[in-house]
Design a protein around this motif. Sequence first.
Motif, PDB file in Angstrom:
ATOM      1  N   PHE A   1       0.828  -1.216   0.000  1.00 43.35           N
ATOM      2  CA  PHE A   1       0.000   0.000   0.000  1.00 43.35           C
ATOM      3  C   PHE A   1       0.858   1.260   0.000  1.00 43.35           C
ATOM      4  N   GLN A   2       1.904   1.283   0.817  1.00 43.84           N
ATOM      5  CA  GLN A   2       2.791   2.452   0.873  1.00 43.84           C
ATOM      6  C   GLN A   2       3.486   2.694  -0.463  1.00 43.84           C
ATOM      7  N   ALA A   3       3.892   1.623  -1.124  1.00 40.69           N
ATOM      8  CA  ALA A   3       4.688   1.746  -2.343  1.00 40.69           C
ATOM      9  C   ALA A   3       3.862   2.032  -3.599  1.00 40.69           C
ATOM     10  N   VAL A   4       2.564   1.779  -3.530  1.00 41.18           N
ATOM     11  CA  VAL A   4       1.707   2.039  -4.692  1.00 41.18           C
ATOM     12  C   VAL A   4       1.528   3.545  -4.853  1.00 41.18           C
ATOM     13  N   LYS A   5       1.768   4.012  -6.068  1.00 39.17           N
ATOM     14  CA  LYS A   5       1.676   5.444  -6.364  1.00 39.17           C
ATOM     15  C   LYS A   5       0.411   5.705  -7.186  1.00 39.17           C
ATOM     16  N   CYS A   6      -0.652   6.016  -6.483  1.00 42.34           N
ATOM     17  CA  CYS A   6      -1.931   6.278  -7.123  1.00 42.34           C
ATOM     18  C   CYS A   6      -2.560   7.479  -6.429  1.00 42.34           C
ATOM     19  N   ASN A   7      -3.280   8.298  -7.181  1.00 43.14           N
ATOM     20  CA  ASN A   7      -3.840   9.524  -6.615  1.00 43.14           C
ATOM     21  C   ASN A   7      -4.776   9.280  -5.440  1.00 43.14           C
ATOM     22  N   ASN A   8      -5.647   8.300  -5.545  1.00 45.04           N
ATOM     23  CA  ASN A   8      -6.638   8.029  -4.506  1.00 45.04           C
ATOM     24  C   ASN A   8      -6.507   6.575  -4.064  1.00 45.04           C
ATOM     25  N   LYS A   9      -6.121   6.386  -2.809  1.00 45.81           N
ATOM     26  CA  LYS A   9      -5.916   5.038  -2.294  1.00 45.81           C
ATOM     27  C   LYS A   9      -6.819   4.814  -1.082  1.00 45.81           C
TER      28      LYS A   9
ATOM     29  N   ALA B   1      -1.160   1.470  10.892  1.00 43.50           N
ATOM     30  CA  ALA B   1      -2.079   2.461  11.479  1.00 43.50           C
ATOM     31  C   ALA B   1      -2.155   3.748  10.663  1.00 43.50           C
ATOM     32  N   LYS B   2      -1.044   4.194  10.167  1.00 45.09           N
ATOM     33  CA  LYS B   2      -0.977   5.445   9.415  1.00 45.09           C
ATOM     34  C   LYS B   2      -1.615   5.328   8.019  1.00 45.09           C
ATOM     35  N   TYR B   3      -1.740   4.090   7.526  1.00 46.74           N
ATOM     36  CA  TYR B   3      -2.216   3.870   6.157  1.00 46.74           C
ATOM     37  C   TYR B   3      -3.605   3.242   6.081  1.00 46.74           C
ATOM     38  N   LEU B   4      -4.113   2.769   7.216  1.00 42.91           N
ATOM     39  CA  LEU B   4      -5.386   2.060   7.227  1.00 42.91           C
ATOM     40  C   LEU B   4      -6.557   3.036   7.130  1.00 42.91           C
ATOM     41  N   THR B   5      -7.325   2.933   6.046  1.00 39.06           N
ATOM     42  CA  THR B   5      -8.470   3.812   5.844  1.00 39.06           C
ATOM     43  C   THR B   5      -9.675   3.314   6.627  1.00 39.06           C
ATOM     44  N   TYR B   6      -9.942   2.004   6.547  1.00 41.60           N
ATOM     45  CA  TYR B   6     -11.091   1.410   7.228  1.00 41.60           C
ATOM     46  C   TYR B   6     -10.650   0.163   7.980  1.00 41.60           C
ATOM     47  N   CYS B   7     -10.818   0.162   9.306  1.00 39.29           N
ATOM     48  CA  CYS B   7     -10.481  -0.988  10.135  1.00 39.29           C
ATOM     49  C   CYS B   7     -11.769  -1.794  10.331  1.00 39.29           C
ATOM     50  N   MET B   8     -11.985  -2.744   9.447  1.00 44.04           N
ATOM     51  CA  MET B   8     -13.189  -3.580   9.453  1.00 44.04           C
ATOM     52  C   MET B   8     -12.972  -4.729   8.490  1.00 44.04           C
ATOM     53  N   SER B   9     -13.869  -5.694   8.532  1.00 44.40           N
ATOM     54  CA  SER B   9     -13.784  -6.802   7.578  1.00 44.40           C
ATOM     55  C   SER B   9     -14.165  -6.289   6.190  1.00 44.40           C
ATOM     56  N   THR B  10     -13.743  -7.004   5.188  1.00 44.51           N
ATOM     57  CA  THR B  10     -14.113  -6.605   3.826  1.00 44.51           C
ATOM     58  C   THR B  10     -15.622  -6.758   3.615  1.00 44.51           C
ATOM     59  N   ASP B  11     -16.222  -7.786   4.239  1.00 43.65           N
ATOM     60  CA  ASP B  11     -17.674  -7.947   4.142  1.00 43.65           C
ATOM     61  C   ASP B  11     -18.384  -6.712   4.695  1.00 43.65           C
TER      62      ASP B  11
END
Length: 135
Positions: free
Chosen positions: A43-51, A63-73
């Motif tokens: 995730f850190q290394a991917v260079k995309c405008n919206n992640k 912690a610094k990169y996690l947008t949503y702390c939940m299951s994928t379901d």
Amino acid sequence: MKLLKSESARTHPLNLSDFFNILIDHYEFENYLELGIDKANTFQAVKCNNKVSVDVTQNEHNAKYLTYCMSTDSFFAEKRWQRDPLHRRRKFDLIFIDADHRDAAVTRDIHNSLQHLSENGIIVTHDALPVKHVH
């Protein structure tokens, strides 16, 4: 065979984030979703405008990169991310599925991801049906 824009100057082995960045650059992708970020290395290394990232566990590495702390379901069912002004009505161009590795969970993640994939988007899975179910 036509080379992708970033491919001709490569001098080191290709890793997963390099591969994703080549796709993002070549297809001019804007929106990236990663399901299961563990330590957030890719995730850190991917260079995309919206992640956007989703993982059931928040830890010192992600912690610094996690947008949503939940299951994928839960992420797909709640659609909380679609109400967020930053992500509203966004389809993802590149979706990396590396969350729960059990076959039923991967199948659900693929099915749910297809509903939110842009017209020319790509889904990549990792570790689906591993030999050991330790996760």
